[in-house]
Design a protein around this motif. Structure first.
Motif, PDB file in Angstrom:
ATOM      1  N   LEU A  98       4.262  -4.131   5.574  1.00 35.38           N
ATOM      2  CA  LEU A  98       3.430  -3.320   6.466  1.00 35.38           C
ATOM      3  C   LEU A  98       3.847  -3.516   7.922  1.00 35.38           C
ATOM      4  O   LEU A  98       3.770  -2.579   8.726  1.00 35.38           O
ATOM      5  CB  LEU A  98       1.961  -3.734   6.277  1.00 35.38           C
ATOM      6  CG  LEU A  98       0.935  -2.600   6.349  1.00 35.38           C
ATOM      7  CD1 LEU A  98       1.228  -1.544   5.313  1.00 35.38           C
ATOM      8  CD2 LEU A  98      -0.469  -3.157   6.177  1.00 35.38           C
ATOM      9  N   CYS A  99       4.266  -4.735   8.257  1.00 37.85           N
ATOM     10  CA  CYS A  99       4.754  -4.995   9.620  1.00 37.85           C
ATOM     11  C   CYS A  99       6.089  -4.300   9.864  1.00 37.85           C
ATOM     12  O   CYS A  99       6.359  -3.791  10.954  1.00 37.85           O
ATOM     13  CB  CYS A  99       4.945  -6.497   9.855  1.00 37.85           C
ATOM     14  SG  CYS A  99       3.411  -7.357  10.090  1.00 37.85           S
ATOM     15  N   ALA A 100       6.934  -4.312   8.826  1.00 37.68           N
ATOM     16  CA  ALA A 100       8.283  -3.752   8.987  1.00 37.68           C
ATOM     17  C   ALA A 100       8.256  -2.229   9.017  1.00 37.68           C
ATOM     18  O   ALA A 100       9.116  -1.598   9.631  1.00 37.68           O
ATOM     19  CB  ALA A 100       9.182  -4.240   7.859  1.00 37.68           C
ATOM     20  N   LEU A 101       7.231  -1.670   8.337  1.00 37.35           N
ATOM     21  CA  LEU A 101       7.206  -0.214   8.177  1.00 37.35           C
ATOM     22  C   LEU A 101       7.241   0.558   9.503  1.00 37.35           C
ATOM     23  O   LEU A 101       8.069   1.474   9.657  1.00 37.35           O
ATOM     24  CB  LEU A 101       5.976   0.186   7.343  1.00 37.35           C
ATOM     25  CG  LEU A 101       5.974   1.646   6.888  1.00 37.35           C
ATOM     26  CD1 LEU A 101       7.107   1.898   5.897  1.00 37.35           C
ATOM     27  CD2 LEU A 101       4.634   2.025   6.291  1.00 37.35           C
ATOM     28  N   PRO A 102       6.377   0.237  10.468  1.00 36.94           N
ATOM     29  CA  PRO A 102       6.431   1.007  11.731  1.00 36.94           C
ATOM     30  C   PRO A 102       7.797   0.916  12.407  1.00 36.94           C
ATOM     31  O   PRO A 102       8.286   1.913  12.951  1.00 36.94           O
ATOM     32  CB  PRO A 102       5.369   0.338  12.604  1.00 36.94           C
ATOM     33  CG  PRO A 102       4.559  -0.499  11.722  1.00 36.94           C
ATOM     34  CD  PRO A 102       5.347  -0.796  10.496  1.00 36.94           C
ATOM     35  N   PHE A 103       8.411  -0.270  12.343  1.00 37.19           N
ATOM     36  CA  PHE A 103       9.750  -0.425  12.915  1.00 37.19           C
ATOM     37  C   PHE A 103      10.718   0.533  12.238  1.00 37.19           C
ATOM     38  O   PHE A 103      11.451   1.281  12.877  1.00 37.19           O
ATOM     39  CB  PHE A 103      10.259  -1.861  12.711  1.00 37.19           C
ATOM     40  CG  PHE A 103       9.830  -2.798  13.780  1.00 37.19           C
ATOM     41  CD1 PHE A 103      10.580  -2.946  14.931  1.00 37.19           C
ATOM     42  CD2 PHE A 103       8.672  -3.537  13.644  1.00 37.19           C
ATOM     43  CE1 PHE A 103      10.183  -3.806  15.933  1.00 37.19           C
ATOM     44  CE2 PHE A 103       8.259  -4.398  14.636  1.00 37.19           C
ATOM     45  CZ  PHE A 103       9.015  -4.539  15.786  1.00 37.19           C
TER      46      PHE A 103
END
Lengths: 574, 568
Positions: free
Chosen positions: B289-294
């Motif tokens: 979930l943290c990596a997704l926006p990146f």
């Protein structure tokens, strides 16, 4: 540890990337030029391929004739607008230093006075400025002042004529060009001075290659749109081209402006013919007007006025269909090849070149010079005032106008006398490279023919055939050059959004025929600062400030287009 | 800082700005204010009397506001995520997040057309037929593309600000019951505001004066395009210079307004980095979930880069009505990298850009010290003057330097000395003027970064050092510089990357092949009809990879040594 590895990997990658171009670098070629050999400094908008071939070709030619090679230092600062500004900046700075070194003060408005085309023009109002102007224009000596440049090579006739009017260029030969450059041994003219309304050589500039504007088109896109291949400028006014045309910007390029002038000129010729004036009669009338300012039949002038309006309407329709007008002239053929636009208004050799580098070539991409609708203009070279290497510069002029220099434009790479690496695919200016009724010229053409990159004998390519189809009358449109440029800017560029919105609405509601009121509104010409017509246009630009009439025109067109859109929307409303 | 030292720095910085920026600029702009040698305001009045230009300025302002809002909206959450969390793929993603800003000139347009053109990849992928996506982009399209290209500028500054943050303050807030979004808006955001403002104002002025994107989308009704059109028009008209003057004045007002609203003195912290809380490790779906926006932002922002890479590998004209090029080739690379001007242009660019960054560091730091660490009356003016280069069209500045060099090179003492000629005459050697041009044009990055760093660092640390007997220079070297190193590196990286990609000065000032920087080599290749854009794409990709590697390398090497730097 992992971090160190990562860092190491990044460093290795950076080093490899840096090493790659070094590894691929071409082996240094044996240079035969040595310090002390002649040099030449040439400012040019030509691309690297042309620069490479002409530097190499001239050096070899010079060595053969004069025993020493030449190093050509190309000065590249951008397109012709940048060159224009650059030359002015260099010459004004050099003149200022020279004038002050003579103990003279630099008077207010000196730069304007120096460059004004006429001695009586604004700027030279003070005696000091007039004296400076006279001294500047009377001096052509690198030891007095110099821009550091010898030649201006490439660009359009407009740019070279302007440089001449600004006093930046000088005649290379005191007694005129050597006869052998301009005529064959048999006395046949090789480079006409003027051809069909275009100037191909003047006192200070000499055309070296020829080009014309035409239509480049993508056959796949035309099929999508259900359009036939265009062959005339009018074809681009077809509503099916809406937002599918790419055009060179006539406000930023003298030669693009010329193409639009030709569209208008062609319409004027058609109206004059429709009014019953035959070609011979027109020639007679124009000659009489030139000779003694004779009174002209009212019907003739009315026909010209109607033709001018029809020409503007054609430009307006093309403007309504245009996706953009661009200053980057190669953009047009490239985007046509990509299918980003269906057709484009572009210079002939761009169109031909692009086809060569497009898969399926002619099956995808086509180029046509509208019959009788385009004049052929030249790409000149001029000698600059105070050239530091004057003698070598004059030899360069001789080279580019000679058969040896002309071959570089059109021969295949690698053949004897041709370019070394790049096919330049430009049209040489000399008549002995084209078919001719004159036996001497025809024989020369036959000699070149096996080595040509393009078939210069093809009537669709031969600029002498293309130009001959066109009967040009300078009085009709030449003086309107700046009017057209400003008018097109106000009518099509600065009002593009309103024009296209109106046009789209008209098309959505049944097309031009079903929207008479909207079309009438769309076609209106500005009535301020005063009513605009072919006859009043020159007076308007003379008597009003450019900033003012440009603003008035733009506001007028935007308002007209908005009303046209409202009318079309209202007529189409249920 | 003593007042005497402050005055010395002020005089040096102001003198440099005057000589290297304002004098060359005025030598061009004065053309819009003089007619036949007499002063006139006619052209300036012409700008205000013409509703077309008023519309252009209004549209540019809207574009700038919207772009800044969007870029900040994209960058801030990403910077915060990276600062506070440790998740799988973070290293790669935070490295890649900066890459969108290194798109070489001239090529972005081709990339977009290959993707979203009527015969582009997107239409081919979805089988849509020739749908015209780029034809009607308008203002919204300009904002979207600019925000995607410029968010790294905000990200970089925000990341540096977060790295400077003293976590004790946030912990104190939490202890007092202030958590979640409330903590972010009441504590974190005010503390990192200098960094956010630094990035935001750069994006704001950049997008206010950006030319390339509106030209790509054929959006002509904004001030920069109007200036460009007027400058490129045949016939020499002094009007565009008056228009540039108005554009500059507007930028000054906007910067001053922004500074008043958001750029007040930040909350300085006495400790930073050393007491940094370790980022929270998040694994599994939370990590994803943290990596997704990146991944999402980078994925979209890098689309044109991917398109340029594919173009560089495409046979000329072979990427046509298909998702990817029909024929791939390495020939473009062999020809572009093996071209006779390529190696020289790379060497030149590295030299010019490195020297420019060095000059930037010195000048930027001097200005920032005066602005933040002194109470001199004219410091706000100095700060504003240092931002101006961002708002001047490249062509205007280039002609300013050219005129400046002309004047100098026509002096007798220059004409007579080969040394002075090679230094001051751009025709003989443009190195000095290119370094000055690159440096001045990129100075705002360094000034903003350094100002933000100093604002976040308490002056008490420097005072303590001086109380213990350190000289001002030693204090600067041992205390101030290490404390604001993250900010200086951020500014330096931006300045280096954008100097390497600088167009207008390079095209006008580097006139002979020996002196071409890489951007001019790309331009020269681009000009070759037929194969040109493909060769230019190959050299552009090389530049992109090289700059990308440099940026990644810099953040890795310095990040390791300096602990909390960017938390990479």
């Amino acid at each position: 540890m992992a971090a160190r590895l990562r860092t190491g990997a990044i460093l290795v990658l950076a080093a490899l990337l840096l090493a790659l171009p070094f590894a691929l670098r071409p082996a240094a070629q044996a240079e035969d030029w040595r310090p002390g050999d002649p040099r030449l400094s040439v400012i040019t908008p030509h691309n690297q391929a042309i620069r490479h071939e002409f530097a190499r070709g001239f050096s070899a030619w010079h060595r053969e004739r004069y025993g020493r090679p030449v190093q050509v230092d190309w000065v590249v600062v951008g397109g012709t607008t940048e060159i224009s500004r650059y030359l002015v900046s260099e010459f004004v700075a050099a003149a200022r230093a020279w004038w002050r070194s003579r103990g003279q003060p630099w008077p207010p408005g000196a730069a304007e006075a120096l460059l004004a085309p006429e001695a009586s023009a604004r700027g030279a109002s003070t005696a000091a400025a007039a004296a400076l102007r006279a001294a500047f224009r009377g001096t052509d000596d690198a030891s007095a002042f110099t821009s550091g440049l010898d030649l201006f090579f490439g660009g359009g006739e407009y740019d070279h004529r302007k440089a001449f009017e600004q006093g930046l260029t000088v005649p290379p030969w005191p007694d005129g060009p050597p006869a052998r450059l301009l005529a064959t041994a048999g006395g046949e003219e090789l480079i006409p001075e003027r051809a069909w309304g275009e100037t191909w050589r003047g006192d200070t500039f000499f055309g070296t290659a020829l080009s014309s504007f035409g239509i480049c088109f993508n056959r796949d896109r035309l099929r999508d749109l259900g359009l036939a291949e265009p062959s005339r400028w009018e074809d681009l006014a077809d509503p099916s081209y809406f937002r599918q045309i790419g055009a060179a910007d006539p406000t930023k390029s003298g030669s693009a402006a010329k193409a639009f002038e030709m569209m208008i000129h062609e319409r004027m010729a058609a109206e004059v013919a429709a009014a019953g004036f035959g070609a011979a009669e027109v020639e007679g009338l124009e000659a009489a007007i030139r000779a003694r300012g004779a009174s002209v039949p009212a019907a003739y002038e009315e026909a010209l006025e109607r033709g001018w309006r029809a020409g503007l309407e054609l430009v307006q329709r093309i403007g309504a269909n245009a996706r953009y007008f661009t200053a980057a002239s190669q953009r047009v053929p490239f985007e046509v090849a990509m299918g980003e636009v269906a057709a484009g208004i572009t210079i002939d050799f761009y169109g031909r070149f692009q086809a060569q580098f497009t898969p399926e070539g002619a099956a995808r991409l086509g180029f046509v010079t509208p019959a009788g609708g385009s004049s052929v203009s030249c790409d000149p070279v001029s000698l600059l005032r105070g050239a530091p290497h004057r003698e070598t510069a004059v030899r360069f002029l001789e080279f580019v106008l000679s058969e040896a220099g002309q071959k570089l434009w059109c021969y295949r790479p690698g053949v004897s006398g041709g370019p070394q690496q790049h096919a330049l695919r430009r049209l040489p200016i000399r008549r002995d490279f084209y078919p001719s009724a004159v036996a001497e010229l025809q024989a020369a053409y036959e000699g070149h023919r096996p080595w040509l990159a393009d078939d210069l004998g093809d009537p669709a390519v031969d600029p002498y055939v293309l130009a001959a189809r066109f009967s040009y009358h300078a009085r009709w449109t030449a003086e309107h050059f700046h009017v057209h440029r400003d008018l097109i800017r106000a009518m099509c560029l600065d009002s593009a959004a309103e024009l296209q919105a109106a046009w789209e609405s008209i098309l959505r509601h049944g097309g031009p025929e079903a929207n008479g009121a909207a079309m009438a509104e769309l076609r209106r010409l500005p009535d301020r600062p005063e009513g605009l017509s072919w006859r009043s246009a020159l007076r308007i630009v003379r008597e009003h400030r450019r900033l003012d009439y440009l603003r008035e025109w733009t506001e007028f067109f935007r308002a007209s287009y908005r009303r046209a859109r409202e009318l079309a929307d209202a007529a189409g409303a249920p | 800082m003593s007042r005497r030292l402050a005055w010395c720095l002020f005089a040096a910085a102001a003198g440099a700005l005057l000589l290297l920026f304002l004098v060359p600029l005025w030598s061009v702009l004065r053309g819009g204010f003089f007619e036949d040698g007499a002063f006139t305001l006619r052209y300036l009045a012409g700008v205000f009397r013409n509703p077309i230009y008023a519309e252009g300025l209004r549209n540019s302002l809207l574009i700038a506001l919207a772009t800044t809002a969007c870029a900040t909206g994209l960058a801030l959450p990403l910077a915060w995520l990276a600062d506070r969390h440790d998740f799988a793929g973070k290293r790669a993603l935070t490295g890649l997040v900066l890459v969108p800003m290194i798109l070489p000139p001239f090529l972005g347009a081709i990339g977009f057309q290959q993707l979203f053109g009527q015969y582009g990849a997107f239409n081919a992928l979805l089988g849509l037929g020739p749908v015209d996506w780029l034809g009607r982009g308008g203002m919204a399209g300009v904002v979207a593309l600019q925000a995607l290209a410029l968010y790294p500028v905000v990200y970089l500054n925000a990341a540096a600000a977060l790295a400077n943050l003293d976590p004790a303050l946030e912990e104190a807030a939490e202890n007092l019951g202030c958590t979640g979004l409330r903590k972010f808006f009441r504590i974190t955001l005010p503390l990192i505001m200098p960094g956010v403002f630094a990035g935001g104002i750069l994006v704001f002025i950049w997008s206010f004066t950006e030319l390339g994107t509106p030209l790509l989308l054929n959006f002509t009704r904004c001030a920069p395009v109007q200036v460009f059109d007027a400058l490129k028009e045949i016939g020499a008209d002094p009007f565009p210079y008056a228009l540039v003057f108005v554009l500059l004045a507007a930028a000054v007002l906007l910067f001053a307004g922004g500074r008043l609203l958001f750029g007040r003195r930040g909350h300085a912290m006495t400790s930073r980095g050393i007491s940094a809380a370790a980022p929270r490790r998040v694994r599994g779906w939370r990590g994803a979930l943290c990596a997704l926006p990146f991944a999402a932002v980078i994925g979209v922002a890098l689309l044109p880069h991917v398109a340029v890479i594919l173009t560089s590998l495409s046979e000329p004209g072979a990427w046509y009505r298909s998702v990817a090029p029909a024929g791939l080739t390495a020939a473009n690379y062999a020809e572009a990298l093996g071209h006779e001007m390529t190696v020289g242009s790379i060497q030149n660019s590295l030299l010019y850009a490195s020297l420019a960054v060095l000059m930037n560091l010195v000048l930027g730091l001097a200005i920032a010290l005066v602005v933040v660490r002194s109470d001199l009356p004219g410091r706000g003016l100095l700060d504003t003057a240092a931002m101006l280069p961002l708002a001047v069209p490249g062509l205007v500045m280039a002609f300013g330097y050219l005129a400046f060099s002309n004047r100098l090179s026509n002096q007798e003492w220059v004409k007579e000395s080969p040394f002075w000629q090679s230094l001051l005459d751009v025709r003989a050697n443009p190195t000095l003027f290119l370094v000055v041009a690159y440096s001045v044009r990129r100075l705002p990055y360094m000034v903003r970064s350094a100002v933000a760093g100093l604002q976040q660092t308490s002056v008490t640390l420097e005072e303590a050092a001086q109380n213990l007997g350190a000289t001002p220079l030693r204090t600067l070297r041992r205390v101030t510089l290490p404390l604001i190193a993250a900010n200086l590196i951020a500014g330096g990286m931006l300045a280096f990357a954008f100097s390497m990609l600088e167009v207008s000065d390079s095209l006008i000032l580097a006139q002979r092949e020996d002196h071409y920087p890489i951007t001019k080599a790309i331009f020269e290749l681009f000009q070759l009809i037929g194969t040109g854009p493909f060769l230019a794409a190959a050299l552009g990709v090389w530049a992109m990879l090289f700059l990308g590697t440099c940026i990644l390398g810099a953040s890795l090497i310095l990040g390791r040594r300096m602990g909390a730097l960017f938390r990479v």
